[in-house]
Enzyme design. Structure first.
Site, PDB file in Angstrom:
ATOM      1  N   HIS A 157       0.835  -1.223   0.000  1.00 40.81           N
ATOM      2  CA  HIS A 157       0.000   0.000   0.000  1.00 40.81           C
ATOM      3  C   HIS A 157       0.863   1.263   0.000  1.00 40.81           C
ATOM      4  O   HIS A 157       0.421   2.324   0.453  1.00 40.81           O
ATOM      5  CB  HIS A 157      -0.948   0.041   1.202  1.00 40.81           C
ATOM      6  CG  HIS A 157      -1.683  -1.238   1.446  1.00 40.81           C
ATOM      7  ND1 HIS A 157      -2.927  -1.504   0.936  1.00 40.81           N
ATOM      8  CD2 HIS A 157      -1.309  -2.354   2.127  1.00 40.81           C
ATOM      9  CE1 HIS A 157      -3.311  -2.722   1.307  1.00 40.81           C
ATOM     10  NE2 HIS A 157      -2.333  -3.265   2.019  1.00 40.81           N
ATOM     11  N   SER A 278      15.928  21.440 -15.041  1.00 40.86           N
ATOM     12  CA  SER A 278      14.766  22.278 -15.321  1.00 40.86           C
ATOM     13  C   SER A 278      15.266  23.606 -15.856  1.00 40.86           C
ATOM     14  O   SER A 278      16.316  24.103 -15.449  1.00 40.86           O
ATOM     15  CB  SER A 278      13.979  22.495 -14.042  1.00 40.86           C
ATOM     16  OG  SER A 278      13.197  23.666 -14.149  1.00 40.86           O
ATOM     17  N   LYS A 284      16.725  21.209  -9.809  1.00 39.07           N
ATOM     18  CA  LYS A 284      16.040  20.009 -10.255  1.00 39.07           C
ATOM     19  C   LYS A 284      16.942  19.018 -11.001  1.00 39.07           C
ATOM     20  O   LYS A 284      17.789  19.406 -11.789  1.00 39.07           O
ATOM     21  CB  LYS A 284      14.873  20.378 -11.191  1.00 39.07           C
ATOM     22  CG  LYS A 284      13.718  21.064 -10.498  1.00 39.07           C
ATOM     23  CD  LYS A 284      12.920  20.123  -9.591  1.00 39.07           C
ATOM     24  CE  LYS A 284      11.945  19.268 -10.357  1.00 39.07           C
ATOM     25  NZ  LYS A 284      10.779  19.987 -10.835  1.00 39.07           N
ATOM     26  N   GLU A 291      10.360   8.482 -16.599  1.00 41.24           N
ATOM     27  CA  GLU A 291       8.992   8.946 -16.863  1.00 41.24           C
ATOM     28  C   GLU A 291       8.550   8.572 -18.273  1.00 41.24           C
ATOM     29  O   GLU A 291       7.406   8.183 -18.509  1.00 41.24           O
ATOM     30  CB  GLU A 291       8.919  10.467 -16.688  1.00 41.24           C
ATOM     31  CG  GLU A 291       9.156  10.937 -15.270  1.00 41.24           C
ATOM     32  CD  GLU A 291       9.323  12.447 -15.191  1.00 41.24           C
ATOM     33  OE1 GLU A 291      10.476  12.923 -15.251  1.00 41.24           O
ATOM     34  OE2 GLU A 291       8.304  13.147 -15.118  1.00 41.24           O
TER      35      GLU A 291
END
Ligand code: ARG
Length: 462
Positions: A157, A278, A284, A291
């Site tokens: 979970h 970024s 970043k 992704e």
């Protein structure tokens, strides 16, 4: 002017929009090697069977080889009014060798030709994918061996559950990939029958030797039913189904990489090679490759669905709908190849932060089950009761804002007076994972043994 390949019955040329919807050459030119390979096998068989002359067969072979060279060199001009790769090659063959070119299409149709070409392409793709899966498995098994004892939290979970080792987690993906590879190889076994010689749909009256062409192209045997041969695209669907499941596995792993590399988790650091910055936020480091692997699963499973929808209502035998098989199949299998390669790079470069993982493994009362097991083992308590006792001890620790290990013995004894000092030995995360020695469990000794066995097995595959 009507089409020179099939125009005998036609007075007018197709409208421009007909050509636009009909032509497949823009994408099926990818099949040129398979098309020429199949034609070489067919021509040799026709000559051996005495259906065409040896001299014509020799001319056809030389012409086809020249065409292959031209396409490879980029000097070949593909033409849309010749619709597809089959007619582009045949038309060029006529330009090179003259009338003998017209004998190549004896006892053959584009229907069995295209089924053969696509099978050959999918077979090559499966072989390449099987190798890429093996390479990713090897990268995972190597990392797993290096981190057989690196403790991290195991989750259910997405809540901290029990400590596991990083190596054990990585080997879970080796197992999944093994099933993926098995599905591809299983699909390959069923694929490997030659449709060539089924002709348009009914077979042919010429004395062809389908065993010979099957053998020449590395097929196990010819397909047994001519109608099935030209209308079957199961082989592409099976490959896409195997690809979908494999992509889905990669997507799950990609999601974990995204989570692990976040500042909040900080479990791994991806290399610069597989991260991007970024344009506005200088701090970043984005896990873009992961992704994108996650996202590309959409187009791969989409291709499976698209081809199933193309096929679902088709009567026997060949229907032009089936021309829509190629783009989806090419795109999906090529995308999977890219994803496997990117994943392999990410895994190889991935640096786990062992201290951060260990700290997280100890948080969230991850060794509560170990405490319950201790109560069972040492005090002979039934597990359900031990579960209740442990729950009350965890509640005390939570109220005091400390880990289980930091809760004083007296506090535990207030819940269960028979608990002794010995209990602390099982509350550490390292002891916890070391104790999970059951077959398939996370103990570092198990993980080391499994990783080594995998590496030996994968090496044998070469
Ligand atoms: N370009 C066609 C395809 O990809 C080849 C087969 C065409 N056959 C036919 N009878 N029109 O499916």
């Amino acid at each position: 002017m009507s089409n020179s390949m099939w125009g005998g019955r036609f007075a007018d040329a197709p409208s421009a929009i007909m050509e636009e919807i009909n032509a497949s050459i823009d994408f099926d030119q990818k099949l040129f090697r398979q098309d020429i390979y199949g034609s070489l096998a067919h021509a040799a068989m026709l000559a051996a069977a005495g259906i065409i002359g040896q001299d014509d067969a020799a001319r056809i072979r030389e012409g086809l080889e020249q065409i292959r060279g031209e396409i490879e060199a980029g000097t070949f001009t593909f033409s849309r009014d010749l619709e597809d790769i089959h007619m582009n090659v045949e038309s060029r063959l006529a330009a090179i060798i003259g009338a003998a070119a017209g004998r190549l299409h004896t006892a053959r149709s584009r229907n069995d030709q295209v089924a053969t070409d696509l099978k050959l392409w999918v077979r090559d793709a499966i072989d390449a994918l099987a190798g890429e899966i093996t390479a990713l498995q090897a990268a995972l098994a190597e990392k797993a061996l290096a981190h057989a004892a690196t403790v991290m939290p195991g989750f259910t979970h997405l809540q901290t559950a029990q400590p596991v080792t990083f190596g054990h987690h990585l080997l879970a993906y080796v197992e999944m990939l093994e099933r993926d590879r098995g599905r591809f190889l299983d699909a390959r076994r069923r694929l490997n029958e030659s449709p060539l010689g089924a002709a348009a749909l009914a077979g042919t009256s010429f004395p062809i030797d389908r065993d010979a062409t099957a053998k020449a192209m590395g097929f196990d045997r010819p397909t047994a039913n001519s109608l099935d041969s030209v209308s079957d695209r199961d082989f592409a669907l099976e490959a896409l189904a195997a690809a979908s499941l494999c992509a889905l596995h990669l997507s799950r792993f990609a999601e974990e990489i995204v989570i692990w590399s976040s500042a909040q988790f900080g479990f791994i650091r991806l290399s610069d090679r597989f991260s991007t910055g970024s344009s506005i936020m200088p701090q970043k480091r984005n896990p873009d490759a992961a992704e994108l692997v996650r996202a590309k699963t959409g187009r791969i499973t989409g291709a499976l669905n698209a081809l199933m929808m193309v096929m679902k209502g088709l009567p026997l035998a060949y229907q032009k709908d089936m021309q829509e098989d190629k783009e989806q199949t090419f795109m999906a299998l090529e995308t999977l190849s890219l994803c496997l390669t990117a994943m392999r790079g990410m895994v190889g470069d991935m640096e786990p932060d062992a201290a951060a993982m260990k700290k997280a493994a100890g948080a969230g009362y991850a060794t509560a089950t170990d405490l319950a097991d201790w109560l069972v083992r040492t005090l002979g308590m039934p597990f359900r009761e031990a579960h209740g006792v442990t729950g009350r001890i965890v509640a005390k620790a939570a109220a005091a804002g400390v880990d289980l290990e930091a809760l004083p013995l007296a506090e535990m004894q207030a819940v269960e007076p028979r608990i002794t000092e010995d209990v602390f030995a099982v509350l550490g995360v390292e002891r916890s994972v070391e104790s999970r020695t059951s077959y398939g469990g996370t103990a570092p000794a198990n993980v080391r043994r499994e990783a080594e066995a995998w590496l030996a097995r994968l090496k044998e595959r070469g």
